[in-house]
Design a protein around this motif. Structure first.
Motif, PDB file in Angstrom:
ATOM      1  N   ALA A  78       0.768  -0.858  -0.192  1.00 27.28           N
ATOM      2  CA  ALA A  78      -0.230   0.027   0.278  1.00 27.28           C
ATOM      3  C   ALA A  78       0.859   1.245   0.014  1.00 27.28           C
ATOM      4  N   TYR A  79       1.885   1.319   0.615  1.00 28.67           N
ATOM      5  CA  TYR A  79       2.499   2.373   0.462  1.00 28.67           C
ATOM      6  C   TYR A  79       3.717   2.738  -0.979  1.00 28.67           C
ATOM      7  N   LEU A  80       4.044   1.757  -1.306  1.00 26.82           N
ATOM      8  CA  LEU A  80       4.637   2.073  -2.521  1.00 26.82           C
ATOM      9  C   LEU A  80       3.531   2.180  -3.495  1.00 26.82           C
ATOM     10  N   PHE A  81       1.867   2.297  -3.649  1.00 29.70           N
ATOM     11  CA  PHE A  81       1.230   2.363  -4.222  1.00 29.70           C
ATOM     12  C   PHE A  81       0.627   4.235  -3.779  1.00 29.70           C
ATOM     13  N   HIS A  82       0.897   4.511  -2.727  1.00 36.33           N
ATOM     14  CA  HIS A  82       1.099   6.148  -2.397  1.00 36.33           C
ATOM     15  C   HIS A  82       2.251   6.911  -2.707  1.00 36.33           C
ATOM     16  N   THR A  83       3.795   6.550  -2.825  1.00 31.58           N
ATOM     17  CA  THR A  83       4.667   7.191  -3.287  1.00 31.58           C
ATOM     18  C   THR A  83       4.424   7.247  -4.855  1.00 31.58           C
ATOM     19  N   ILE A  84       3.691   6.169  -5.409  1.00 31.67           N
ATOM     20  CA  ILE A  84       3.726   7.068  -7.153  1.00 31.67           C
ATOM     21  C   ILE A  84       3.011   8.716  -7.029  1.00 31.67           C
ATOM     22  N   ASP A  85       3.272   9.503  -8.354  1.00 32.51           N
ATOM     23  CA  ASP A  85       2.884  10.010  -8.273  1.00 32.51           C
ATOM     24  C   ASP A  85       0.755   9.811  -8.404  1.00 32.51           C
ATOM     25  N   ARG A  86       0.316  11.388  -7.348  1.00 33.32           N
ATOM     26  CA  ARG A  86      -1.431  11.692  -8.049  1.00 33.32           C
ATOM     27  C   ARG A  86      -0.933  11.437  -9.122  1.00 33.32           C
ATOM     28  N   GLN A  87      -0.888  11.968 -10.151  1.00 30.36           N
ATOM     29  CA  GLN A  87      -1.159  12.711 -11.626  1.00 30.36           C
ATOM     30  C   GLN A  87      -1.033  11.329 -12.574  1.00 30.36           C
ATOM     31  N   LYS A  88      -0.654  10.196 -12.011  1.00 33.23           N
ATOM     32  CA  LYS A  88      -0.853   9.159 -12.638  1.00 33.23           C
ATOM     33  C   LYS A  88      -1.446   7.619 -12.422  1.00 33.23           C
ATOM     34  N   TRP A  89      -2.131   8.401 -11.198  1.00 28.04           N
ATOM     35  CA  TRP A  89      -3.602   7.616 -10.887  1.00 28.04           C
ATOM     36  C   TRP A  89      -4.707   8.588 -11.687  1.00 28.04           C
ATOM     37  N   LEU A  90      -5.971   7.643 -11.699  1.00 26.12           N
ATOM     38  CA  LEU A  90      -7.738   7.881 -12.043  1.00 26.12           C
ATOM     39  C   LEU A  90      -8.177   8.288 -11.199  1.00 26.12           C
ATOM     40  N   ASN A  91      -8.289   6.803 -10.793  1.00 26.09           N
ATOM     41  CA  ASN A  91      -8.799   6.101  -9.494  1.00 26.09           C
ATOM     42  C   ASN A  91      -7.754   6.222  -8.061  1.00 26.09           C
ATOM     43  N   ASP A  92      -8.483   6.738  -7.120  1.00 30.85           N
ATOM     44  CA  ASP A  92      -7.717   6.565  -5.262  1.00 30.85           C
ATOM     45  C   ASP A  92      -7.216   5.280  -5.271  1.00 30.85           C
TER      46      ASP A  92
ATOM     47  N   LYS B 137      -4.313  15.311 -18.826  1.00 29.92           N
ATOM     48  CA  LYS B 137      -5.333  15.941 -18.004  1.00 29.92           C
ATOM     49  C   LYS B 137      -4.354  16.565 -16.371  1.00 29.92           C
ATOM     50  N   ASN B 138      -4.309  14.941 -16.108  1.00 24.43           N
ATOM     51  CA  ASN B 138      -4.130  15.285 -14.542  1.00 24.43           C
ATOM     52  C   ASN B 138      -2.702  16.179 -14.529  1.00 24.43           C
ATOM     53  N   SER B 139      -1.878  15.966 -14.853  1.00 24.21           N
ATOM     54  CA  SER B 139      -0.257  16.237 -14.987  1.00 24.21           C
ATOM     55  C   SER B 139      -0.362  18.023 -15.224  1.00 24.21           C
ATOM     56  N   ILE B 140      -1.407  18.187 -15.923  1.00 23.00           N
ATOM     57  CA  ILE B 140      -1.038  19.904 -16.141  1.00 23.00           C
ATOM     58  C   ILE B 140      -1.917  19.921 -15.019  1.00 23.00           C
ATOM     59  N   TYR B 141      -3.032  19.221 -15.019  1.00 23.89           N
ATOM     60  CA  TYR B 141      -3.783  20.611 -13.807  1.00 23.89           C
ATOM     61  C   TYR B 141      -2.655  20.104 -12.403  1.00 23.89           C
ATOM     62  N   GLU B 142      -2.396  18.659 -11.825  1.00 22.12           N
ATOM     63  CA  GLU B 142      -0.918  19.284 -11.479  1.00 22.12           C
ATOM     64  C   GLU B 142      -0.106  19.952 -11.458  1.00 22.12           C
ATOM     65  N   GLU B 143       0.704  20.851 -12.737  1.00 20.64           N
ATOM     66  CA  GLU B 143       1.344  21.553 -12.526  1.00 20.64           C
ATOM     67  C   GLU B 143       0.502  22.896 -12.895  1.00 20.64           C
TER      68      GLU B 143
END
Lengths: 257, 59
Positions: A29-43, A247-253
């Motif tokens: 679960a922690y490894l998943f959390h370390t992946i950038d949020r912008q790389k996920w569509l769902n939580d 679109k996620n990554s643009i929003y994060e930027e």
């Protein structure tokens, strides 16, 4: 990792097994959390905690038809329900599994039909299990939901003895016919509300159409494969998913500027 | 009659119902794409379309 007990002790063995699984999940679960949020569509945590019964109850709340569903613990209860519904199906409350026996035989868990004839092998009492009314289906529908849009595919699994109960009992020699399908606007809106209430921006939704044209909701696979719908229906979902992630990554930027 | 998974168990009381209905799977060769053909026309977005014949797989 290898361990064994000098003396068999079911309780300790069970506790150790649970502990090892929990230890693994703590790290996973922690490894998943370390992946950038912008790389996920769902939580990812919501995805892992999705519950079949909760989703069915939510679908009902939004006015979507679902098959009669019950959690039963006795054969007597099944016999009673078979008076109302000619056939029932059984499927796991969690996910289907694959098993192998000592001689290499493989067992693939699929949706199975319960009828008075095949109830003999079932004991009087068993672990709480999910049974549903068996819908006499005209065809199945697999919908990939992506950011408010439904991309649906009809699967004509009914005319093949092998795939009649569950299309995942694949017939590779005579594959099921699959075609793009447009769901009624009202149902799409209800599915959109359901996905929004779960906080999912994407997911694969299993539906069924009965002989009278009624639509039944079965379940959601939040990390369901989109290729099985995209390729046969020419939906180009890989491109649409890439656009959604971009679109996620643009929003994060923008928010970090 | 197909072999039941529970026939491998010594004690089979109180299991989830789906395990009592679990049968041995029929071996199936891994399916290649049976037919893959290009359609004559492109779609409104300008993409080429293909007809794709394969046993669809969720797994």
């Amino acid at each position: 990792m290898k361990y064994s007990f000098k003396q068999p002790d079911f309780q300790t063995q069970y506790t150790i097994k649970r502990f090892l699984v929990d230890e693994f999940n703590g790290l996973y679960a922690y490894l998943f959390h370390t992946i950038d949020r912008q790389k996920w569509l769902n939580d990812p945590i919501s995805e892992d905690n999705l519950n079949k019964l909760h989703v069915l109850a939510l679908a009902c709340k939004y006015g979507i038809k679902t098959p009669f569903t019950e959690v039963v613990t006795t054969k007597a209860m099944i016999v009673q329900w078979l008076d109302t519904y000619p056939e029932l199906i059984v499927k796991p409350l969690s996910e289907c599994i694959f098993l192998e026996d000592a001689s290499g035989g493989q067992y693939k868990m699929l949706t199975k039909t319960i009828s008075p004839a095949n109830l003999q092998a079932v004991p009087e009492q068993f672990f709480p299990s999910l049974v549903q009314e068996k819908i006499n289906k005209k065809f199945e529908i697999r919908t990939v939901y992506l950011e408010g849009t439904c991309y649906s595919m009809a699967i004509f699994s009914q005319n093949n003895k092998r795939t009649k109960d569950d299309f995942r009992d694949y017939d590779t020699q005579r594959p099921n016919r699959t075609v793009p399908y447009q769901l009624p606007a009202e149902l799409e809106q209800q599915l959109h509300q359901l996905m929004q209430s779960l906080g999912f921006r994407t997911g694969s939704i299993d539906l069924m159409v009965d002989m009278h044209g009624n639509y039944y909701f079965l379940e959601i696979n939040p990390a369901g494969q989109f290729g099985m719908v995209s390729y046969p229906c020419n939906y180009f979902l890989e491109k649409k998913l890439a656009q959604a992630l971009h679109k996620n990554s643009i929003y994060e930027e923008e928010i970090y500027q | 009659m197909k072999k039941k998974f529970t026939s491998n168990l010594k004690d089979k009381k109180g299991l989830p119902l789906s395990l009592y209905f679990l049968d041995k799977s029929r071996p199936q060769p891994a399916g290649p794409i049976l037919k893959f053909e290009k359609a004559r026309k492109i779609n409104a977005d300008g993409f080429e379309l293909f007809s794709f014949y394969k046993a669809i797989s969720k797994f």
